[in-house]
Scaffold this active site. Structure first.
Site, PDB file in Angstrom:
ATOM      1  N   GLU A 100      -8.442  -5.157   5.246  1.00  0.00           N
ATOM      2  CA  GLU A 100      -8.110  -4.950   4.117  1.00  0.00           C
ATOM      3  C   GLU A 100      -7.075  -5.375   3.457  1.00  0.00           C
ATOM      4  O   GLU A 100      -7.025  -5.973   2.266  1.00  0.00           O
ATOM      5  CB  GLU A 100      -7.966  -3.089   4.009  1.00  0.00           C
ATOM      6  CG  GLU A 100      -9.266  -2.439   3.957  1.00  0.00           C
ATOM      7  CD  GLU A 100      -9.437  -1.050   4.298  1.00  0.00           C
ATOM      8  OE1 GLU A 100      -8.754  -0.584   5.164  1.00  0.00           O
ATOM      9  OE2 GLU A 100      -9.632  -0.251   3.215  1.00  0.00           O
ATOM     10  N   GLY A 104     -15.603   2.246  14.603  1.00  0.00           N
ATOM     11  CA  GLY A 104     -16.512   1.425  14.332  1.00  0.00           C
ATOM     12  C   GLY A 104     -16.420  -0.176  15.129  1.00  0.00           C
ATOM     13  O   GLY A 104     -17.224  -0.804  15.747  1.00  0.00           O
ATOM     14  N   HIS A 107     -12.631   2.826   0.013  1.00  0.00           N
ATOM     15  CA  HIS A 107     -12.947   1.716   1.021  1.00  0.00           C
ATOM     16  C   HIS A 107     -13.725   0.599   0.566  1.00  0.00           C
ATOM     17  O   HIS A 107     -14.036  -0.169   1.303  1.00  0.00           O
ATOM     18  CB  HIS A 107     -13.553   2.316   2.163  1.00  0.00           C
ATOM     19  CG  HIS A 107     -13.147   3.330   3.308  1.00  0.00           C
ATOM     20  ND1 HIS A 107     -14.008   4.436   3.769  1.00  0.00           N
ATOM     21  CD2 HIS A 107     -11.886   3.746   3.474  1.00  0.00           C
ATOM     22  CE1 HIS A 107     -13.171   5.299   4.172  1.00  0.00           C
ATOM     23  NE2 HIS A 107     -11.814   4.970   4.305  1.00  0.00           N
ATOM     24  N   ARG A 114     -12.108  15.569   7.712  1.00  0.00           N
ATOM     25  CA  ARG A 114     -12.628  15.919   6.773  1.00  0.00           C
ATOM     26  C   ARG A 114     -14.060  16.228   7.249  1.00  0.00           C
ATOM     27  O   ARG A 114     -14.836  15.682   7.835  1.00  0.00           O
ATOM     28  CB  ARG A 114     -12.768  14.631   5.711  1.00  0.00           C
ATOM     29  CG  ARG A 114     -11.273  14.099   4.973  1.00  0.00           C
ATOM     30  CD  ARG A 114     -11.510  13.229   4.038  1.00  0.00           C
ATOM     31  NE  ARG A 114     -10.376  12.398   3.958  1.00  0.00           N
ATOM     32  CZ  ARG A 114     -10.299  11.122   3.856  1.00  0.00           C
ATOM     33  NH1 ARG A 114     -11.348  10.552   3.579  1.00  0.00           N
ATOM     34  NH2 ARG A 114      -9.119  10.466   3.917  1.00  0.00           N
ATOM     35  N   ARG A 149      -2.671  -2.253  -3.650  1.00  0.00           N
ATOM     36  CA  ARG A 149      -3.780  -1.365  -3.268  1.00  0.00           C
ATOM     37  C   ARG A 149      -3.820  -0.204  -4.250  1.00  0.00           C
ATOM     38  O   ARG A 149      -2.697   0.648  -3.986  1.00  0.00           O
ATOM     39  CB  ARG A 149      -3.861  -1.106  -1.638  1.00  0.00           C
ATOM     40  CG  ARG A 149      -5.086  -0.088  -1.561  1.00  0.00           C
ATOM     41  CD  ARG A 149      -5.024   0.537  -0.199  1.00  0.00           C
ATOM     42  NE  ARG A 149      -6.149   1.277   0.087  1.00  0.00           N
ATOM     43  CZ  ARG A 149      -6.415   2.321   0.510  1.00  0.00           C
ATOM     44  NH1 ARG A 149      -5.038   2.456   1.519  1.00  0.00           N
ATOM     45  NH2 ARG A 149      -7.459   3.062   0.894  1.00  0.00           N
ATOM     46  N   ASN A 204       0.803  -1.256   0.063  1.00  0.00           N
ATOM     47  CA  ASN A 204       0.065   0.189  -0.048  1.00  0.00           C
ATOM     48  C   ASN A 204       1.026   1.343  -0.218  1.00  0.00           C
ATOM     49  O   ASN A 204       1.329   1.691   0.949  1.00  0.00           O
ATOM     50  CB  ASN A 204      -0.916  -0.021   1.388  1.00  0.00           C
ATOM     51  CG  ASN A 204      -1.751   1.120   1.459  1.00  0.00           C
ATOM     52  OD1 ASN A 204      -1.934   1.768   0.431  1.00  0.00           O
ATOM     53  ND2 ASN A 204      -2.640   0.991   2.323  1.00  0.00           N
TER      54      ASN A 204
END
Ligand code: AMP
Length: 401
Positions: A387, A335, A181, A242, A92, A7
């Site tokens: 991921e 989460g 995502h 953001r 990625r 990545n």
């Protein structure tokens, strides 16, 4: 098969080696400050080496990859004896535009196509490409796969992805909603179905990927039909730094008042906004925000309330988009780990017939758990995303086809 997952950011490179037979990460690390000075951190998880941090000059991504390969094959702390033990590399890639609807084996055409869509992600795609080219130079005979953040969302219908602006912007510049995502939304929606003993085609699922960057997606019978991020990862939820959704007129208004460019406002909306801004520049980290809130900080309280309210609004919108929902999943840093943040969101969702298990929620951190009661009409779950594992699985599937 061992898969090296790469990545690449503009000045960093994260890597993991995943054994697809056991789904275990056997080594991982990070190269930072590429092109500035350089630090590589490496960890062999098979022998539990602990983190080995080395400061060394890393002039470019090719040097970074060569250091990674040296670390992986090091006689003392390496996790493999030779590079032949790496069956494939999974890269990625942030933006696949409309061209890539799924992962692909990398060849010259794919490299060219990634280059072509770089305009849509000028900070990310060029860095991702550098990683591919560096790997190819050092491991020319190893197959490589590109896994795109946007691909899973390519099943969205036009009514969900088109902005209501003149057609020429879509026709000429491909301005539309793409979503990000995707690897996480795809992985979580599929794995949750598996966990519940169902096929993805049998479920309407809402995935709330709530990390520093955050997005919600509506996955109807295995296909994404809507997601909260847009042309760029700025749209949608309130995130760490953001802003998420706002009236686009705000950009020109701030630019005019402050005498700055639209680009500078964009930077503010990406890097100096979100819960960080709402909390009075306290922090973008939810642990700090909760601590401050418990100490009576009103701005931290507002940041958390506004954040949860926005998540709940998107969940409500996606229940409407799919005319129902079977499972709502929480994933990513906040989460998975932050029970108080989850509680703030799900207190809005009682109208769906959800019966919450408050105790289970409060006890759940970073693990798979059903946090609604067994009889609940809609299931609410915590489901850790992975991921890198998703990229490794996609890579393995393609190279063994
Ligand atoms: P991610 O972008 O998915 O890595 O998520 C990173 C964010 O998750 C951090 O900035 C924190 O806000 C949040 N986070 C991580 N661990 C915890 C935790 N134990 N409790 C609350 N928030 C957490």
């Amino acid at each position: 098969m061992n898969i090296l997952v790469i990545n690449c950011g503009s000045s960093s490179l994260k890597f993991q080696v995943i054994d697809t037979e056991t789904s275990e990460c056997i080594a991982k690390g990070l190269c930072e400050r590429i092109g500035i000075d350089g630090v590589i951190t490496y960890e062999n998880l098979r022998v539990k080496s602990g983190k080995i941090k080395t400061e060394t000059q890393i002039e470019d991504h090719k040097k970074a990859i060569s250091l990674v390969l040296d670390a992986l094959t090091d006689a003392g702390t390496g996790v493999i004896k030779s590079l032949k033990e790496i069956g494939a590399v999974g890269h990625r890639i942030v933006h696949g535009g409309e061209k890539f609807t799924k992962s692909v084996i990398i060849d010259e055409d794919v490299i060219e196509a990634i280059r072509e869509v770089s305009d849509l992600a000028p900070l990310h795609n060029p860095a991702n490409l550098t990683g591919i080219l560096a790997c190819r130079a050092l491991m020319p005979d190893t197959p490589m796969v590109a896994v795109f953040d946007t691909a899973f969302h390519q099943t969205m219908p036009a009514k969900a992805y088109m902005y209501a602006i003149p057609w020429k912007y879509y026709d000429e510049y491909k301005i539309r909603r793409y979503g990000f995502h995707g690897t996480s939304h795809s992985y979580v929606s599929k794995e949750v179905a598996k966990y519940l003993g169902k096929k993805p085609e049998e479920l309407k699922t809402i995935v709330c990927h709530l990390g520093n960057g955050a997005s919600v997606s509506a996955v109807e019978y295995g296909k994404c039909v809507d997601t909260s991020m847009g042309l760029t990862p700025l749209e949608g939820l309130i995130m760490g730094t953001r802003s998420g959704d706002l009236d686009p007129a705000v950009v020109d208004y701030i630019a005019g008042k402050e005498g700055i460019s639209a680009y500078e406002v964009d930077q503010i909306l990406n890097k100096e906004s979100g819960v960080y801004a709402l909390s009075g520049n306290l922090s973008s980290d939810f642990r700090d925000l909760w601590k401050a809130r418990h100490e009576g900080n009103r701005k931290a309280e507002l940041a958390l309330e506004a954040w949860a309210y926005r998540v709940a609004k998107y969940v409500g919108a996606y229940v409407a988009a799919m005319n129902g929902v079977d499972v709502i999943c929480f994933t990513a840093g906040v989460g998975e780990n932050d029970w108080e943040a989850r509680a703030l969101v799900y207190h809005y969702l009682g109208y769906l017939g959800i019966e919450f298990d408050e105790e289970k929620n409060a006890a759940t951190r970073g693990e798979i758990a059903e946090i609604s009661k067994p009889g609940s009409k809609v299931k609410v779950m915590v489901f850790p995303t992975n991921e890198e594992l998703a990229i490794a699985k996609e890579t393995y599937a393609l190279v063994t086809e």
